[in-house]
Write a protein that holds these residues in place. Structure first.
Motif, PDB file in Angstrom:
ATOM      1  N   ALA A   1       0.849  -1.191   0.000  1.00  0.00           N
ATOM      2  CA  ALA A   1       0.000   0.000   0.000  1.00  0.00           C
ATOM      3  C   ALA A   1       0.888   1.246   0.000  1.00  0.00           C
ATOM      4  N   TYR A   2       1.916   1.209   0.809  1.00  0.00           N
ATOM      5  CA  TYR A   2       2.829   2.353   0.918  1.00  0.00           C
ATOM      6  C   TYR A   2       3.515   2.618  -0.429  1.00  0.00           C
ATOM      7  N   ASP A   3       4.022   1.556  -1.051  1.00  0.00           N
ATOM      8  CA  ASP A   3       4.687   1.719  -2.349  1.00  0.00           C
ATOM      9  C   ASP A   3       3.712   2.229  -3.407  1.00  0.00           C
ATOM     10  N   ASN A   4       2.490   1.680  -3.390  1.00  0.00           N
ATOM     11  CA  ASN A   4       1.509   2.115  -4.386  1.00  0.00           C
ATOM     12  C   ASN A   4       1.154   3.584  -4.210  1.00  0.00           C
ATOM     13  N   LEU A   5       1.012   4.005  -2.960  1.00  0.00           N
ATOM     14  CA  LEU A   5       0.703   5.422  -2.707  1.00  0.00           C
ATOM     15  C   LEU A   5       1.802   6.300  -3.299  1.00  0.00           C
ATOM     16  N   LYS A   6       3.031   5.904  -3.059  1.00  0.00           N
ATOM     17  CA  LYS A   6       4.146   6.727  -3.545  1.00  0.00           C
ATOM     18  C   LYS A   6       4.237   6.688  -5.066  1.00  0.00           C
ATOM     19  N   TYR A   7       3.951   5.524  -5.609  1.00  0.00           N
ATOM     20  CA  TYR A   7       4.007   5.377  -7.057  1.00  0.00           C
ATOM     21  C   TYR A   7       2.953   6.263  -7.729  1.00  0.00           C
ATOM     22  N   ARG A   8       1.747   6.215  -7.170  1.00  0.00           N
ATOM     23  CA  ARG A   8       0.672   7.016  -7.776  1.00  0.00           C
ATOM     24  C   ARG A   8       0.908   8.507  -7.561  1.00  0.00           C
ATOM     25  N   LEU A   9       1.583   8.847  -6.486  1.00  0.00           N
ATOM     26  CA  LEU A   9       1.846  10.260  -6.210  1.00  0.00           C
ATOM     27  C   LEU A   9       2.633  10.891  -7.352  1.00  0.00           C
ATOM     28  N   ALA A  10       3.496  10.083  -7.948  1.00  0.00           N
ATOM     29  CA  ALA A  10       4.347  10.614  -9.011  1.00  0.00           C
ATOM     30  C   ALA A  10       3.525  11.156 -10.172  1.00  0.00           C
ATOM     31  N   THR A  11       2.351  10.591 -10.398  1.00  0.00           N
ATOM     32  CA  THR A  11       1.564  11.033 -11.554  1.00  0.00           C
ATOM     33  C   THR A  11       0.186  11.542 -11.146  1.00  0.00           C
ATOM     34  N   ALA A  12       0.004  11.802  -9.863  1.00  0.00           N
ATOM     35  CA  ALA A  12      -1.333  12.206  -9.410  1.00  0.00           C
ATOM     36  C   ALA A  12      -1.643  13.623  -9.863  1.00  0.00           C
ATOM     37  N   SER A  13      -2.921  13.885 -10.000  1.00  0.00           N
ATOM     38  CA  SER A  13      -3.281  15.258 -10.343  1.00  0.00           C
ATOM     39  C   SER A  13      -3.389  16.044  -9.043  1.00  0.00           C
ATOM     40  N   ASP A  14      -3.360  17.326  -9.217  1.00  0.00           N
ATOM     41  CA  ASP A  14      -3.363  18.158  -8.027  1.00  0.00           C
ATOM     42  C   ASP A  14      -4.795  18.549  -7.672  1.00  0.00           C
ATOM     43  N   SER A  15      -5.017  18.721  -6.405  1.00  0.00           N
ATOM     44  CA  SER A  15      -6.315  19.234  -5.990  1.00  0.00           C
ATOM     45  C   SER A  15      -6.078  19.982  -4.698  1.00  0.00           C
ATOM     46  N   SER A  16      -6.556  21.171  -4.643  1.00  0.00           N
ATOM     47  CA  SER A  16      -6.323  21.943  -3.422  1.00  0.00           C
ATOM     48  C   SER A  16      -7.238  21.446  -2.312  1.00  0.00           C
ATOM     49  N   GLU A  17      -8.353  20.837  -2.731  1.00  0.00           N
ATOM     50  CA  GLU A  17      -9.304  20.403  -1.696  1.00  0.00           C
ATOM     51  C   GLU A  17      -9.139  18.923  -1.372  1.00  0.00           C
ATOM     52  N   VAL A  18      -9.181  18.639  -0.099  1.00  0.00           N
ATOM     53  CA  VAL A  18      -9.188  17.243   0.317  1.00  0.00           C
ATOM     54  C   VAL A  18     -10.545  16.993   0.958  1.00  0.00           C
ATOM     55  N   ASP A  19     -11.169  15.928   0.531  1.00  0.00           N
ATOM     56  CA  ASP A  19     -12.487  15.595   1.065  1.00  0.00           C
ATOM     57  C   ASP A  19     -12.405  15.483   2.594  1.00  0.00           C
ATOM     58  N   PRO A  20     -13.193  16.300   3.316  1.00  0.00           N
ATOM     59  CA  PRO A  20     -13.093  16.258   4.780  1.00  0.00           C
ATOM     60  C   PRO A  20     -13.419  14.874   5.351  1.00  0.00           C
ATOM     61  N   ALA A  21     -14.190  14.091   4.621  1.00  0.00           N
ATOM     62  CA  ALA A  21     -14.496  12.729   5.115  1.00  0.00           C
ATOM     63  C   ALA A  21     -13.194  11.937   5.248  1.00  0.00           C
ATOM     64  N   ILE A  22     -12.287  12.172   4.312  1.00  0.00           N
ATOM     65  CA  ILE A  22     -11.002  11.443   4.366  1.00  0.00           C
ATOM     66  C   ILE A  22     -10.161  11.936   5.540  1.00  0.00           C
ATOM     67  N   THR A  23     -10.093  13.258   5.691  1.00  0.00           N
ATOM     68  CA  THR A  23      -9.291  13.785   6.820  1.00  0.00           C
ATOM     69  C   THR A  23      -9.846  13.280   8.145  1.00  0.00           C
ATOM     70  N   ASP A  24     -11.173  13.255   8.255  1.00  0.00           N
ATOM     71  CA  ASP A  24     -11.788  12.785   9.509  1.00  0.00           C
ATOM     72  C   ASP A  24     -11.442  11.322   9.765  1.00  0.00           C
ATOM     73  N   ARG A  25     -11.543  10.543   8.700  1.00  0.00           N
ATOM     74  CA  ARG A  25     -11.269   9.109   8.845  1.00  0.00           C
ATOM     75  C   ARG A  25      -9.803   8.884   9.258  1.00  0.00           C
ATOM     76  N   LEU A  26      -8.908   9.645   8.638  1.00  0.00           N
ATOM     77  CA  LEU A  26      -7.488   9.507   8.982  1.00  0.00           C
ATOM     78  C   LEU A  26      -7.236   9.919  10.431  1.00  0.00           C
ATOM     79  N   ALA A  27      -7.905  10.978  10.852  1.00  0.00           N
ATOM     80  CA  ALA A  27      -7.723  11.433  12.241  1.00  0.00           C
ATOM     81  C   ALA A  27      -8.219  10.354  13.200  1.00  0.00           C
TER      82      ALA A  27
END
Ligand code: AMP
Ligand code: ZN
Length: 466
Positions: free
Chosen positions: A322-348
């Motif tokens: 999972a860690y490697d895939n996250l980093k791999y996808r980061l290399a070509t990910a598109s940018d977004s200034s907004e992060v879905d608050p549902a994700i931030t809440d879940r991570l917290a």
């Protein structure tokens, strides 16, 4: 929730309150350096490293001391066997120990004091005990007078009468009582020795830790740790020595790890089932062994077997993937200034779950469950076709934060492929064109981290590896 620590001394989980806010004084008894360490020795080394890393992640400044017993009977016998001097033997196995534990991702201690560097402090400590009548000389030996210390037995929850039963009566008329223990041993001819008020000799085992704890950390420390077999007699004797001299508690929290067994049997010389760490890490990744060690609560026995290692390996692979895939996808990910608050809440929530479990007497197996919850969320997110750099970075940061404590992710720097670098450079050029400076900087940082340097030339951007 605040941190709770199971204290062997009180046999309760207690709230952790350091002597000084924000600081922790911690001492863990280290090895006798006459041999390579085996996988059982790895348990306290890895577990207390995790305790220390976790405290650091909670913003404590940890002074972490672990000693080397570089002279004792075993050292003397082994040196004779190998026809080397005791200091030569010690040097060989201290270096081997440091190499082994560094492969296991164990952070360097603040200091690794050795007995032979602290002989004067040890003599002074014994002299203070003699002075206070807690110790007596007998033909060049010095013994601790256990029946003078009213609390003797408090750590291992035994009283002196009970202790008398357990003791093998030695034919030794030098001791006043069989449960008295040696502080200074008169040297036999030819043995390594130091001069002292009681003649030539060397320290007994227990006194070194009392002397070193006081010298390097002070009269009372926060955490004193080791394997549970050290509770008695070693730690009991340390308490008797230190508290007789200082009149203060030696440590506020006494922590002991349970044992590692092999195929449900005790590891022992007679069974011949010991495995050295240096042999094991030839066969499996050190991170797998570390993960396996943390997969049980430290106060429960842990069974080492091919099966349990296989399970650990599979489980860790899921996290690493999972860690490697996250980093791999980061290399070509598109940018977004907004992060879905549902994700931030879940991570917290997941981060809190991890901390709560670690706060509950360092419950690493349950804390690892929180890591898997994060992995599950990450994998779900990675299924989307369009992923956003900001979200990926949040997942990566959180995994790295967990790993600061656990130390289970692969330390091998994963290299970027040439195509990935070129794609990143294209992304960065586009980010700059659209004045997305944050994204452009992020890409440059990522590349720098991977040892890739960019150079603006009239022909365009050139890149090279460091
Ligand atoms: P020793 O080599 O016996 O001096 O032990 C050094 C350290 O390793 C001590 O803290 C012991 O409690 C610990 N230890 C030794 N054997 C095991 C084992 N099988 N499982 C866990 N800890 C162990
Ligand atoms: Zn000790």
């Amino acid at each position: 929730m605040t941190l709770k620590v199971y204290n062997t001394l009180t046999r309760k989980k207690e709230e952790f309150i350091p002597l000084e806010p924000g600081k922790v004084k911690m001492y863990v008894c280290g090895p006798t350096v006459y041999n390579y360490i085996h996988i059982g020795n790895g348990r306290p080394v890895i577990f207390f490293d995790v305790v220390r890393r976790y405290l650091e992640s909670q913003q404590y400044e940890v002074n972490y001391i672990t000693n080397f017993t570089d002279v004792d009977d075993k050292m003397i016998r082994k040196a004779e066997e190998l026809a080397v001097s005791v200091p030569e033997l010690a040097e060989t196995f201290i270096q081997a120990f440091l190499e082994d534990i560094s492969k296991l991702g164990v952070h360097d201690a603040s200091m690794n004091p050795r007995v032979t560097e602290n002989i004067q402090e040890i003599i002074d400590f014994i002299a203070a005990l003699v002075e206070k009548d807690f110790a007596y000389e007998a033909r060049g030996d010095v013994y601790y007078r256990t029946n003078k210390f009213a609390d003797y037995g408090k750590l291992s929850n035994q009283n002196l009468e009970e202790l008398q039963y357990g003791i093998r009566i030695e034919v030794d008329d030098r001791k006043e009582n069989p449960q008295d223990f040696v502080l200074w041993k008169a040297a036999k001819p030819g043995e390594i020795s130091w001069d002292s008020p009681w003649g030539h000799g060397r320290p007994g085992w227990h006194i070194e830790c009392s002397a070193m704890v006081r010298k390097y950390l002070g009269e009372t420390i926060d955490i004193h740790g080791g394997g549970f077999d050290l509770t008695f007699p070693h730690h009991e004797c340390e308490i008797a020595q230190t508290e007789a001299v200082t009149g203060k508690p030696m440590a506020n929290y006494w922590m002991h790890n349970a044992f590692l067994n092999i195929d449900n049997e005790k590891m022992s010389k007679s069974l011949g089932n010991g495995i050295l760490i240096r042999d094991l890490v030839q066969q499996i990744k050190p991170e797998v062994f570390r993960f396996f060690m943390l997969s049980a609560h430290y106060r429960n026995p842990l069974n080492f077997s091919d099966e349990s290692l296989k399970q650990a390996s599979n489980a860790l692979e899921r996290i690493q993937n999972a860690y490697d895939n996250l980093k791999y996808r980061l290399a070509t990910a598109s940018d977004s200034s907004e992060v879905d608050p549902a994700i931030t809440d879940r991570l917290a929530a997941i981060a809190k779950q991890f901390t709560d479990k670690m706060n509950d007497d360092f419950n690493t197996p349950d804390a690892i469950t929180a890591v898997f919850d994060l992995v599950a969320e990450a994998n779900l997110y990675l299924q989307q076709e369009r992923v956003h750099a900001g979200v990926l970075q949040l997942f990566i940061d959180q995994l790295q934060a967990f790993d600061q404590t656990l130390g289970i992710l692969s330390q091998q720097a994963d290299e970027l492929l040439d195509e990935e670098i070129e794609q990143l450079i294209v992304d960065r050029t586009e980010a700059r064109k659209s004045k997305n400076w944050a994204r452009a900087d992020e890409i440059r940082d990522l590349l720098t981290e991977k040892g890739i340097f960019l150079e603006d030339t009239p022909q365009g951007i050139r890149w090279r590896r460091k």
